[in-house]
Design a protein around this motif. Structure first.
Motif, PDB file in Angstrom:
ATOM      1  N   HIS A   1       0.861  -1.180   0.000  1.00  0.00           N
ATOM      2  CA  HIS A   1       0.000   0.000   0.000  1.00  0.00           C
ATOM      3  C   HIS A   1       0.895   1.227   0.000  1.00  0.00           C
ATOM      4  CE1 HIS A   1      -3.114   2.881   0.767  1.00  0.00           C
ATOM      5  NE2 HIS A   1      -4.038   1.934   0.955  1.00  0.00           N
ATOM      6  N   PRO A   2       0.764   2.122  -1.018  1.00  0.00           N
ATOM      7  CA  PRO A   2       1.668   3.270  -1.092  1.00  0.00           C
ATOM      8  C   PRO A   2       1.547   4.220   0.099  1.00  0.00           C
ATOM      9  CG  PRO A   2      -0.002   3.364  -2.834  1.00  0.00           C
ATOM     10  CD  PRO A   2      -0.132   2.058  -2.188  1.00  0.00           C
ATOM     11  N   PHE A   3       0.338   4.388   0.652  1.00  0.00           N
ATOM     12  CA  PHE A   3       0.178   5.306   1.781  1.00  0.00           C
ATOM     13  C   PHE A   3      -0.697   4.676   2.843  1.00  0.00           C
ATOM     14  CE2 PHE A   3       2.215   8.705  -0.382  1.00  0.00           C
ATOM     15  CZ  PHE A   3       1.842   8.608  -1.712  1.00  0.00           C
TER      16      PHE A   3
ATOM     17  N   ASP B   1     -10.641   6.446   1.425  1.00  0.00           N
ATOM     18  CA  ASP B   1     -10.766   5.276   2.272  1.00  0.00           C
ATOM     19  C   ASP B   1     -11.281   5.578   3.674  1.00  0.00           C
ATOM     20  OD1 ASP B   1      -9.815   3.205   4.185  1.00  0.00           O
ATOM     21  OD2 ASP B   1      -9.033   2.333   2.365  1.00  0.00           O
ATOM     22  N   GLY B   2     -11.392   6.786   3.969  1.00  0.00           N
ATOM     23  CA  GLY B   2     -11.984   7.183   5.255  1.00  0.00           C
ATOM     24  C   GLY B   2     -11.065   7.038   6.436  1.00  0.00           C
TER      25      GLY B   2
ATOM     26  N   ILE C   1      -6.920   8.041  -2.409  1.00  0.00           N
ATOM     27  CA  ILE C   1      -7.201   6.950  -1.501  1.00  0.00           C
ATOM     28  C   ILE C   1      -8.462   7.256  -0.731  1.00  0.00           C
ATOM     29  CG2 ILE C   1      -6.193   5.518   0.289  1.00  0.00           C
ATOM     30  CD1 ILE C   1      -3.549   6.929  -0.354  1.00  0.00           C
TER      31      ILE C   1
ATOM     32  N   LYS D   1      -0.834   4.762   6.001  1.00  0.00           N
ATOM     33  CA  LYS D   1      -1.306   5.562   7.124  1.00  0.00           C
ATOM     34  C   LYS D   1      -2.562   6.328   6.780  1.00  0.00           C
ATOM     35  CE  LYS D   1       3.255   6.310   8.834  1.00  0.00           C
ATOM     36  NZ  LYS D   1       4.249   7.315   8.728  1.00  0.00           N
ATOM     37  N   ARG D   2      -2.802   6.512   5.497  1.00  0.00           N
ATOM     38  CA  ARG D   2      -4.005   7.254   5.110  1.00  0.00           C
ATOM     39  C   ARG D   2      -5.214   6.340   5.010  1.00  0.00           C
ATOM     40  NH1 ARG D   2      -2.016  12.532   5.163  1.00  0.00           N
ATOM     41  NH2 ARG D   2       0.124  12.433   4.404  1.00  0.00           N
ATOM     42  N   SER D   3      -4.971   5.041   5.194  1.00  0.00           N
ATOM     43  CA  SER D   3      -6.093   4.126   5.016  1.00  0.00           C
ATOM     44  C   SER D   3      -6.472   3.517   6.363  1.00  0.00           C
ATOM     45  CB  SER D   3      -5.705   3.025   4.025  1.00  0.00           C
ATOM     46  OG  SER D   3      -6.615   1.949   4.118  1.00  0.00           O
ATOM     47  N   ARG D   4      -7.636   3.872   6.809  1.00  0.00           N
ATOM     48  CA  ARG D   4      -8.117   3.396   8.108  1.00  0.00           C
ATOM     49  C   ARG D   4      -8.174   1.878   8.141  1.00  0.00           C
ATOM     50  NH1 ARG D   4     -14.024   3.170  10.055  1.00  0.00           N
ATOM     51  NH2 ARG D   4     -14.300   2.927   7.807  1.00  0.00           N
ATOM     52  N   VAL D   5      -8.728   1.324   7.099  1.00  0.00           N
ATOM     53  CA  VAL D   5      -8.930  -0.125   7.073  1.00  0.00           C
ATOM     54  C   VAL D   5      -7.582  -0.847   7.074  1.00  0.00           C
ATOM     55  CG1 VAL D   5      -9.790  -2.031   5.681  1.00  0.00           C
ATOM     56  CG2 VAL D   5     -11.149   0.043   5.922  1.00  0.00           C
ATOM     57  N   HIS D   6      -6.682  -0.394   6.209  1.00  0.00           N
ATOM     58  CA  HIS D   6      -5.407  -1.090   6.130  1.00  0.00           C
ATOM     59  C   HIS D   6      -4.575  -0.903   7.386  1.00  0.00           C
ATOM     60  CE1 HIS D   6      -5.177  -3.105   2.278  1.00  0.00           C
ATOM     61  NE2 HIS D   6      -5.966  -2.154   1.809  1.00  0.00           N
TER      62      HIS D   6
ATOM     63  N   TYR E   1       8.208   5.366   1.221  1.00  0.00           N
ATOM     64  CA  TYR E   1       7.683   5.704  -0.093  1.00  0.00           C
ATOM     65  C   TYR E   1       7.343   7.194  -0.173  1.00  0.00           C
ATOM     66  CZ  TYR E   1       5.081   5.164  -4.432  1.00  0.00           C
ATOM     67  OH  TYR E   1       4.647   5.264  -5.713  1.00  0.00           O
TER      68      TYR E   1
END
Lengths: 185, 604
Positions: free
Chosen positions: A9-11, B603-604, B601, A13-18, B545
Motif C-alpha cells: 500500500h503506497p500510503f 478510504d476514510g 485513496i 497511514k491514510r487508510s483506516r482499514v489497512h 515511499y
C-alpha cells in the motif's frame, strides 16, 4: 504453517482499514510481514532477499487494496521480478511447489458493484484470475481470498469485527487450519 | 653561424615551405613533395639561397627521431608483441629479398660486392616519414595492410643496427673510435638497458616532480630533454637514434605522461620533419642528375619497380588481399632516409666513392618523389577498377587513427571524487574510457589503485585530440576548476561537434553560466544532499515511499527553478527575490501534490 504476508500500500497511514488490518496481524506472533512500499520505495527490488523469504514460508498472502482491478504497481513489479524463471516456474522452477497462496483484498466499491449487472461488470473472483493463475503456474495452491469491500462505508464497529475475523483466520492458518482451496474455473 | 645569418636562414626555409607546401597539398600531392620542392628551390641547384644542405640534414634527421618516439608512444608492448609475426615475417622477408635482388643487380652491373651490398641495404629500406605520413593521411593504419606496412617499417628500423655493424665490418679501415665489435655490443646493451630502466623507474618520478610545478614550458622542455638525451646516448654507442627513441616511446606508452609527451613533442616533430624533407631536396645533386640522367633514371626506376614487386609478393605471402596489396606496396616502394645515413657512413668509411654516394643519394631522393604520384595514380585508376572506394572510406571512418583510442567512447577529464564515481560505474559496465587529470599526484595515486589515468591539461586542444575526442562519443568534464571547465567545454564543442559533453558544476552561479551556453550540467553535491534529505524525512516519520516521492518531487521543481534562475544569471537582486518567492511557492506546490495523491485513496 509459516505465514508470510506481502503488504502493498503506497500510503497505508491514510487508510483506516489497512491500518487496522496491519495492526491486527502484528498481534499474531511469528507472522512475517514484508511491507514492500516501505522496503522498496524506489521500486528496485532485492530479488534474492525476497526469494529467500519465500523459501522460508509455507503460506504466502498478498495483502493490498484493489487498484484498477489489480494490485498497486509495486506489487506487480514484485511479481514480475521475484517470480523468476528457474525459481518460480519453468525448468527447475519448483521453489514454490506445494505452498499455499491467498489474497487479502480491500475494494472501495461494495460487493453489489462487483457483479455482472453492477457497474464493474465482473466479480472480484473474475478480476483476481491473473493472480490465481499466477499462483497455479508456480505450483501453489490458491486459498479463498479474504475480502473487505465497500471500505468507505464501513463503520468502526464493523471494522473491528472484520479485523478480529482476520486475526482469527491468520491464527488458524498458522495452526494448519487452512481455508478452502479456491478455484474459479 | 652568427645570429644574423641564422635569422635569414630561418626566413628562407620557412618562406620556401610556406610557398610550396600549400600548393602541393592543393594538388593532392601531399606535404612531403612540397618540402622536397622547397628544398630544391632554395638549395645549391635552385636559387642558391642555401649552399650546403648537409648540416641541416643532420639537424633535421632529428625530426625522424622524434617521429619514431611518437610512434613508440602510440604503441604499447602488448601491441608490439602482437605484431611480432608480421614484423619478423613480412619485415625480414622484404628486407632480405630486396637486399638479395639489389646486390645481385649490382654485381651484374659490374660493381664490387661491398658496394653492391651497401647500395642494396640502402635501397631495401623505405622512408618511415613518407610511409607513415601516407598511412596516417589515408587513415589506414588500423587496417591489415596498414599494420603490415607498419610492421615492415619497424623491422627496417631494427635492421639498421646490423646493417651499420656490417658496414663497419666491411670497411677497409676500422676507425679507431669504434673499438672491437664486442665492446660495441656491450655498450649497446648498456645503452638500451639504461633506456629501459630509466623509462620505467626514473623518468616518471622526475616528470611528476616537474609537472607539479605547473610551469608549462618546463614540462615541454623536459620532454625534449628526454628525447634528445636518449638519442644522444644511442648515437654515442653507434646505434640508431630513432631506434632508441622508439624503444623509449614504447616503454613510456603505458605511463601516465603519454598524452602529455605526445602533445609536447608533436609540434617539434612536424617542424623538423618538414625541415628534413627540405634538406633532402637540397641534397638532390642535380649536377649528377643532369650529367648522367640515364643512370639516375635507371636506378630510380629499378629501385621502385623491384620494391613494388617484392612488396607485392611479400604482401601476398602474408595474407593481404589483392585489393590491399597496391597500397601496401606503394607505401613502402621508395628509398628511405636511413639510406642517407648508410651512404654517408659508407662514404666516410671508404666503401663508396663520393660520386657513387651522390648518385645513390639523389636516386633515393627522387624515388621519394615517386611515391605520392604513384599513390595518386592508384587512387584515380586502380581503385575505381576495384570499385571499393566507398568501402574503404567507411572502413576508414570506422577504424581511424590513433590506434589506441578508437574503442574508447568516453573521455573523463578530472578523476577526483566526482569523476571517480562515474568512472567506476562505467567501468563496471565494461565501458572503456580515457582518464585524464591535471594533478600529477592524483594521477599517480589513482594509478596505484589500478586505473589507467593520464596526466594532461584538458584545456588544450591538442590533448583533446590526442585523447581521442574526434572518435569519442562522450566527454565528461568532472574537473573542479570551473573556469577551465568552461573553456574546455566551449573548445570541445567548437572542434568536436559530435562529442556530447556532460559538465559538473560546483555552484548555482556556475550552473547558470553553463546552462546559458547550452550545456548539460550536474551539480556536484545536489544528488547526495537529496539522498540525505530523503533519509531525514524518513526519520521524521515519513514512510519510505512518501519520503521518496517527496524528494523526487522536490528535485523536479528545483531543476525547473535552476533553469529559470539561469535567465537572470547576472541579476542578483532578481535572483534573491525569486528565491524567496519560490521557497514559499514550493511549500504550496508540494502540499498540493500530496493532497492530490491522498485524494486517490478514498478510504476514510
Amino acid at each position: 504453517m509459516r505465514v508470510l504476508i506481502l503488504f502493498a500500500h503506497p500510503f497505508p497511514k491514510r487508510s483506516r482499514v489497512h491500518q487496522r488490518l496491519r495492526q491486527v496481524i502484528q498481534e499474531v506472533p511469528e507472522i512475517k510481514i514484508r511491507e514492500i512500499y516501505e522496503l522498496y520505495p524506489d521500486f528496485h527490488i532485492d530479488i534474492k532477499k525476497e526469494q529467500k523469504a519465500l523459501l522460508e514460508a509455507d503460506v504466502l498472502i498478498f495483502q493490498h487494496p484493489l487498484y484498477w482491478y489489480s494490485c498497486p504497481s509495486l506489487m506487480k513489479e514484485w511479481m514480475d521480478t521475484v517470480l523468476e524463471k528457474g525459481f518460480a516456474y519453468g525448468e527447475g522452477g519448483t521453489a514454490l511447489h506445494g505452498k499455499y497462496w491467498m489474497q487479502t483484498l480491500t475494494t472501495r466499491g461494495p460487493e453489489s458493484g462487483y457483479q455482472r449487472e453492477g457497474y464493474n461488470h465482473f466479480t472480484v473472483a473474475e478480476f483476481l484470475r491473473p493472480f490465481e493463475q499466477t499462483a497455479r503456474l508456480c505450483g501453489m495452491i490458491p486459498l479463498e481470498p479474504f475480502l473487505v469491500q465497500g471500505v468507505g462505508r464501513i463503520s468502526d464497529e464493523e471494522l473491528e469485527r472484520i479485523a478480529r475475523a482476520y486475526r482469527d483466520l491468520i491464527e488458524a492458518i498458522k495452526k494448519d487450519q487452512l481455508p478452502k482451496p479456491y478455484q474459479t474455473f | 653561424m652568427s645570429s644574423h645569418s641564422f635569422l635569414i636562414q630561418s626566413i628562407i626555409y620557412l618562406g620556401a615551405a610556406i610557398l610550396t607546401v600549400p600548393i602541393t597539398q592543393r594538388l593532392g600531392l601531399g606535404s612531403v613533395i612540397g618540402y622536397l620542392l622547397a628544398g630544391i628551390i632554395i638549395g645549391p641547384y635552385g636559387l642558391k639561397f642555401i649552399q650546403s644542405g648537409e648540416d641541416v640534414l643532420h639537424f633535421a634527421e632529428f625530426g625522424v627521431v622524434l617521429l619514431l618516439f611518437l610512434i613508440g608512444l602510440e604503441l604499447n608492448p602488448k601491441k608490439l608483441w602482437e605484431l611480432r609475426k608480421a614484423i619478423i615475417g613480412a619485415g625480414a622477408s622484404q628486407v632480405l629479398i630486396c637486399c638479395a635482388i639489389f646486390t645481385g643487380l649490382g654485381l651484374y652491373a659490374g660493381q664490387t660486392f661491398s658496394l653492391s651490398l651497401v647500395a642494396a641495404m640502402g635501397f631495401s629500406l623505405s622512408s618511415t616519414a613518407i610511409a607513415l605520413q601516407l598511412l596516417q593521411d589515408r587513415r589506414i593504419l588500423k587496417i591489415p595492410s596498414g599494420e603490415t606496412a607498419f610492421s615492415v617499417l619497424l623491422f627496417q628500423d631494427l635492421a639498421v643496427i646490423p646493417m651499420l655493424t656490417l658496414l663497419s665490418l666491411m670497411a677497409p679501415v676500422i676507425s679507431p673510435d669504434q673499438g672491437s665489435p664486442w665492446i660495441r655490443l656491450l655498450k649497446s646493451i648498456a645503452a638500451i638497458s639504461t633506456i629501459v630502466v630509466a623509462g620505467y623507474w626514473v623518468f616518471r618520478p622526475i616528470f611528476r616532480w616537474i609537472a607539479s610545478t605547473r610551469v608549462r614550458e618546463l614540462i615541454t622542455g623536459f620532454s625534449l630533454f628526454l628525447v634528445i638525451g636518449i638519442a644522444t646516448l644511442m648515437e654515442s654507442v653507434g646505434l640508431s637514434m630513432a631506434l632508441g627513441t622508439f624503444l623509449a616511446g614504447v616503454i613510456l606508452a603505458e605511463s601516465e605522461y603519454r598524452h602529455e609527451l605526445e602533445v609536447d613533442i608533436e609540434p617539434f616533430k612536424g617542424l623538423l620533419l618538414g625541415l628534413f624533407f627540405m634538406s633532402v631536396g637540397m641534397s638532390v645533386n642535380f649536377g649528377v642528375i643532369l650529367s648522367e640522367p640515364q643512370w639516375v633514371a635507371v636506378i630510380v626506376l629499378t629501385l621502385v619497380s623491384i620494391k613494388l614487386i617484392a612488396l607485392a609478393v611479400v604482401g601476398k605471402l602474408f595474407g593481404l588481399s589483392i585489393r590491399d596489396i597496391p597500397v601496401f606496396a606503394i607505401t613502402l616502394s621508395q628509398g628511405g632516409e636511413f639510406a642517407f645515413v648508410l651512404f654517408s657512413q659508407g662514404q666516410q668509411l671508404g666503401i663508396l666513392p663520393s660520386e657513387t654516394a651522390n648518385l645513390l643519394v639523389s636516386s633515393i631522393a627522387l624515388s621519394m618523389v615517386t611515391t605520392p604520384f604513384l599513390m595518386m595514380a592508384e587512387e584515380k585508376w586502380l581503385e575505381p577498377q576495384y570499385n571499393w572506394i566507398s568501402k574503404r572510406k567507411t572502413q576508414a571512418r570506422a577504424e581511424p587513427v590513433p590506434m589506441e583510442s578508437q574503442e574508447k567512447p568516453v573521455i573523463i577529464a578530472g578523476f577526483g571524487r566526482f569523476g571517480q564515481t562515474i568512472g567506476r560505474l562505467l567501468h563496471s559496465r565494461r565501458i572503456r574510457m580515457t582518464i585524464l587529470d591535471h594533478d600529477p599526484n592524483q594521477v599517480e595515486l589513482v594509478r596505484r589503485f589500478g586505473w589507467k589515468a593520464f596526466y594532461g591539461d584538458i584545456t588544450r586542444l591538442e590533448l583533446l585530440k590526442v585523447a581521442g575526442a574526434e572518435q569519442a562519443k562522450l566527454l565528461i568534464l568532472a574537473i573542479g576548476d570551473m573556469e577551465a571547465a568552461f573553456n574546455t567545454a566551449l573548445l570541445a564543442r567548437k572542434h568536436f561537434p559530435d562529442l556530447r559533453i556532460l559538465v559538473r558544476v560546483n555552484s548555482r552561479p556556475d550552473a547558470y553560466r553553463f546552462i546559458n551556453h547550452g550545456f548539460e550540467v550536474f551539480r556536484e553535491t545536489f544528488g547526495s544532499s537529496l539522498e540525505m534529505a530523503q533519509q531525514a524525512l524518513q526519520h521524521l516519520g515519513y514512510s519510505a515511499y512518501e519520503a521518496r516521492k517527496t524528494t523526487l518531487q522536490f528535485r523536479e521543481y528545483d531543476l525547473k527553478l535552476l533553469k529559470k534562475g539561469a535567465m537572470h544569471e547576472h541579476d542578483l537582486d532578481t535572483l534573491i527575490s525569486m528565491a524567496k518567492k519560490e521557497r514559499e511557492d514550493l511549500r504550496n506546490l508540494m502540499e498540493d501534490d500530496e493532497l492530490r495523491l491522498i485524494a486517490q485513496i478514498e478510504d476514510g
